[in-house]
Scaffold this motif. Sequence first.
Motif, PDB file in Angstrom:
ATOM      1  N   THR A  73     -54.755 -25.836 -43.453  1.00  0.00           N
ATOM      2  CA  THR A  73     -53.947 -26.110 -42.261  1.00  0.00           C
ATOM      3  C   THR A  73     -52.487 -26.447 -42.570  1.00  0.00           C
ATOM      4  OG1 THR A  73     -54.686 -28.418 -42.273  1.00  0.00           O
ATOM      5  CG2 THR A  73     -55.952 -26.873 -40.920  1.00  0.00           C
ATOM      6  N   ALA A  74     -52.130 -26.559 -43.832  1.00  0.00           N
ATOM      7  CA  ALA A  74     -50.750 -26.928 -44.195  1.00  0.00           C
ATOM      8  C   ALA A  74     -49.738 -25.908 -43.692  1.00  0.00           C
ATOM      9  CB  ALA A  74     -50.627 -27.109 -45.704  1.00  0.00           C
ATOM     10  N   HIS A  75     -50.055 -24.642 -43.765  1.00  0.00           N
ATOM     11  CA  HIS A  75     -49.125 -23.606 -43.303  1.00  0.00           C
ATOM     12  C   HIS A  75     -48.901 -23.684 -41.794  1.00  0.00           C
ATOM     13  CE1 HIS A  75     -48.802 -21.588 -47.150  1.00  0.00           C
ATOM     14  NE2 HIS A  75     -50.102 -21.692 -47.281  1.00  0.00           N
ATOM     15  N   ASP A  76     -49.908 -24.161 -41.062  1.00  0.00           N
ATOM     16  CA  ASP A  76     -49.789 -24.261 -39.608  1.00  0.00           C
ATOM     17  C   ASP A  76     -48.741 -25.286 -39.193  1.00  0.00           C
ATOM     18  OD1 ASP A  76     -51.843 -22.440 -39.542  1.00  0.00           O
ATOM     19  OD2 ASP A  76     -53.395 -23.939 -39.113  1.00  0.00           O
ATOM     20  N   ARG A  77     -48.531 -26.293 -40.028  1.00  0.00           N
ATOM     21  CA  ARG A  77     -47.559 -27.338 -39.677  1.00  0.00           C
ATOM     22  C   ARG A  77     -46.168 -26.735 -39.517  1.00  0.00           C
ATOM     23  NH1 ARG A  77     -47.089 -33.295 -40.974  1.00  0.00           N
ATOM     24  NH2 ARG A  77     -44.931 -33.732 -40.549  1.00  0.00           N
ATOM     25  N   SER A  78     -45.801 -25.810 -40.393  1.00  0.00           N
ATOM     26  CA  SER A  78     -44.467 -25.202 -40.301  1.00  0.00           C
ATOM     27  C   SER A  78     -44.317 -24.370 -39.028  1.00  0.00           C
ATOM     28  CB  SER A  78     -44.188 -24.338 -41.531  1.00  0.00           C
ATOM     29  OG  SER A  78     -45.084 -23.252 -41.582  1.00  0.00           O
ATOM     30  N   LEU A  79     -45.435 -24.010 -38.410  1.00  0.00           N
ATOM     31  CA  LEU A  79     -45.404 -23.252 -37.154  1.00  0.00           C
ATOM     32  C   LEU A  79     -45.431 -24.175 -35.946  1.00  0.00           C
ATOM     33  CD1 LEU A  79     -48.005 -20.515 -38.158  1.00  0.00           C
ATOM     34  CD2 LEU A  79     -45.507 -20.345 -38.213  1.00  0.00           C
ATOM     35  N   GLY A  80     -45.375 -25.485 -36.198  1.00  0.00           N
ATOM     36  CA  GLY A  80     -45.358 -26.455 -35.115  1.00  0.00           C
ATOM     37  C   GLY A  80     -46.729 -26.898 -34.658  1.00  0.00           C
ATOM     38  N   ALA A  81     -47.754 -26.484 -35.355  1.00  0.00           N
ATOM     39  CA  ALA A  81     -49.120 -26.858 -34.975  1.00  0.00           C
ATOM     40  C   ALA A  81     -49.418 -28.287 -35.423  1.00  0.00           C
ATOM     41  CB  ALA A  81     -50.119 -25.892 -35.599  1.00  0.00           C
ATOM     42  N   PHE A  82     -50.468 -28.857 -34.828  1.00  0.00           N
ATOM     43  CA  PHE A  82     -50.910 -30.200 -35.188  1.00  0.00           C
ATOM     44  C   PHE A  82     -51.340 -30.216 -36.655  1.00  0.00           C
ATOM     45  CE2 PHE A  82     -54.529 -33.030 -35.862  1.00  0.00           C
ATOM     46  CZ  PHE A  82     -53.944 -34.242 -35.596  1.00  0.00           C
ATOM     47  N   TYR A  83     -50.973 -31.260 -37.346  1.00  0.00           N
ATOM     48  CA  TYR A  83     -51.422 -31.450 -38.727  1.00  0.00           C
ATOM     49  C   TYR A  83     -51.879 -32.880 -38.858  1.00  0.00           C
ATOM     50  CZ  TYR A  83     -51.730 -30.929 -43.745  1.00  0.00           C
ATOM     51  OH  TYR A  83     -52.195 -30.854 -45.021  1.00  0.00           O
ATOM     52  N   ASP A  84     -53.004 -33.094 -39.501  1.00  0.00           N
ATOM     53  CA  ASP A  84     -53.598 -34.419 -39.530  1.00  0.00           C
ATOM     54  C   ASP A  84     -53.005 -35.289 -40.633  1.00  0.00           C
ATOM     55  OD1 ASP A  84     -55.450 -36.664 -39.789  1.00  0.00           O
ATOM     56  OD2 ASP A  84     -56.567 -35.553 -38.288  1.00  0.00           O
ATOM     57  N   ASP A  85     -51.960 -36.045 -40.272  1.00  0.00           N
ATOM     58  CA  ASP A  85     -51.328 -36.951 -41.233  1.00  0.00           C
ATOM     59  C   ASP A  85     -52.274 -38.068 -41.658  1.00  0.00           C
ATOM     60  OD1 ASP A  85     -48.976 -35.530 -41.243  1.00  0.00           O
ATOM     61  OD2 ASP A  85     -47.947 -36.851 -39.848  1.00  0.00           O
TER      62      ASP A  85
END
Length: 138
Positions: A73-85
């Motif tokens: 899911t790390a790549h999704d963060r750069s697309l503005g998606a939710f990322y679980d910090d």
Amino acid sequence: MNQNIDEMKSLEQLEGIEWPAPPPNATGLVNAAHELRKLPVGSLNAHELSRLIGQDIGVPWLLPIALDLLHRTAHDRSLGAFYDDDLLTAALTRETHVWRSNPSWVTKMKEIIAILDDISPYVQEDIQKFLKENGGQK
């Protein structure tokens, strides 16, 4: 799916240890941990993984699963998606001996860190500490 872990098994099955029932006045976290230990580890979501890992429960089985999830899911963060910090923080803040016991986990975490951008200052502190303790700077 992690190749070395039977994700259809629960922590109780993987560890071969069944915890006794929690006391009647147990906290919500304690009750949740007891219940989550009974579920197949492959069915645990990011929130459930972070709760268990953050309490150092089942780390040898759950950390590889968490790292796989974080990496996917790390790549999704750069697309503005939710990322679980929360899951990232739970993983990053495990004791140094946990990471040193499995260098491939360190490598995977460094790959995850390299992908992430625009990280909260709170998580950034955890990242810097992790990198300092495990060799390498971002």
